[in-house]
Design an enzyme around this catalytic site. Structure first.
Site, PDB file in Angstrom:
ATOM      1  N   SER A 141       0.869  -1.190   0.000  1.00  9.56           N
ATOM      2  CA  SER A 141       0.000   0.000   0.000  1.00  9.56           C
ATOM      3  C   SER A 141       0.906   1.240   0.000  1.00  9.56           C
ATOM      4  CB  SER A 141      -0.833  -0.024   1.288  1.00  9.56           C
ATOM      5  OG  SER A 141      -1.558   1.168   1.428  1.00  9.56           O
ATOM      6  N   TYR A 154      -3.019  -0.325  10.561  1.00  4.27           N
ATOM      7  CA  TYR A 154      -3.039  -0.780   9.160  1.00  4.27           C
ATOM      8  C   TYR A 154      -1.700  -0.453   8.492  1.00  4.27           C
ATOM      9  CZ  TYR A 154      -4.230  -1.216   4.237  1.00  4.27           C
ATOM     10  OH  TYR A 154      -4.219  -1.576   2.902  1.00  4.27           O
TER      11      TYR A 154
END
Ligand code: NJP
Length: 242
Positions: A141, A154
């Site tokens: 990500s 996260y």
């Protein structure tokens, strides 16, 4: 790595990036062993494909946290298609909230799926990947390199995914290649895991304006099909609006 078609073990195939990846790879002549927990979504994925290529897609219900079943799923993939060249441990989720208000259970779920689930896929696939001189395509990500508000845990899990890709490169470089794809916002169901209603209202429009999952799938395909010419170590993909 063997000549085409590649045999791909894919997790998180029931929606979003995983479903788009399964669809594209099969249509490009590869064989995909597609895993997720929701059987009806996997069945819909099969039904969405032209009949002529359906035999190249095997679906399998799997919770990536079940280590024993994970081992069985990998063995079934090898049995069904005769090997395993590529692992795509794509299953993952983000549950966004202020660090001071979040539930411990949500932190543990993210670490379990995004880190331990990915490690389990890798460990189960590794003997076959080494034999095939194969490839791992991790889904990192933009949160693999940056930390954003309300998504610290996260981000920590996605930092781990990027580190793992680099570890594969360093320790297994003569045997297994690794690609980490680092997307920004993608228009999938991803944001719906967040229960903080204020953050949902704030973030949903950005994810809606995000990249189409097919764009991420295109880069999984690119990493796979370029194997043998050079390694795509990591790619960052961003939506047009940022
Ligand atoms: O999200 P979504 P994405 N066991 O919710 C599966 C990363 N990413 O496609 O089990 C097995 O549509 C779940 O399947 P099911 C993100 O971190 C995204 O966007 O049936 N599977 C579903 O197929 C993740 O690593 C964005 O519920 C489990 C899939 O995971 C990857 O992209 C941005 C599972 C999630 O599909 C795919 O997410 C970014 C379990 N225990 C990175 N738990 C973005 N969308 O903006 C979940 O930078 N799954």
């Amino acid at each position: 790595m063997n000549s085409l078609p590649r045999i791909v073990f894919l997790t998180g195939a029931s929606s979003g990036i995983g479903a788009a990846t399964a669809r594209l790879l099969v249509q490009k002549g590869h064989r995909v062993f597609a895993c997720a927990r929701r059987r009806e979504k996997l069945e819909a994925l099969v039904a969405s494909l032209p009949e002529a290529v359906r035999d190249s897609l095997a679906i399998r219900v799997l919770d990536v946290l079940d280590v024993e079943d994970h081992q069985k799923a990998v063995a079934e993939c090898v049995e069904r298609f005769g090997g395993l060249d590529v692992a795509v441990p794509n299953a993952g989720l983000g549950i966004f909230d202020n660090l001071g208000e979040a539930a411990l259970e949500d932190w543990h779920t993210m670490v379990d799926v995004n880190v331990k689930g990915v490690l389990t896929t890798l460990h189960c696939c590794l003997p076959h990947l080494r034999e095939a001189k194969g490839l791992v395509v991790n889904i990192g990500s933009v949160a693999s390199r940056n930390v954003f508000p309300f998504s610290g845990v996260y981000c920590a899990t996605k930092h781990a995914v990027l580190a793992l890709g680099e570890a594969i490169r360093q320790d297994l470089k003569s045997e297994v290649a690794s690609t980490t794809i680092c997307p920004g916002a993608v228009d999938t169901d991803f944001i719906e895991q967040t229960h903080n209603e204020d953050l949902l209202d704030q973030y949903r429009p950005n994810f809606k304006k995000g990249m189409h999952p097919d764009f991420i799938a295109d880069h999984v395909l690119l990493a796979i099909e370029h194997r043998g010419r050079g390694v795509v170590s990591d790619i960052t993909l961003r939506p047009d609006f940022l």
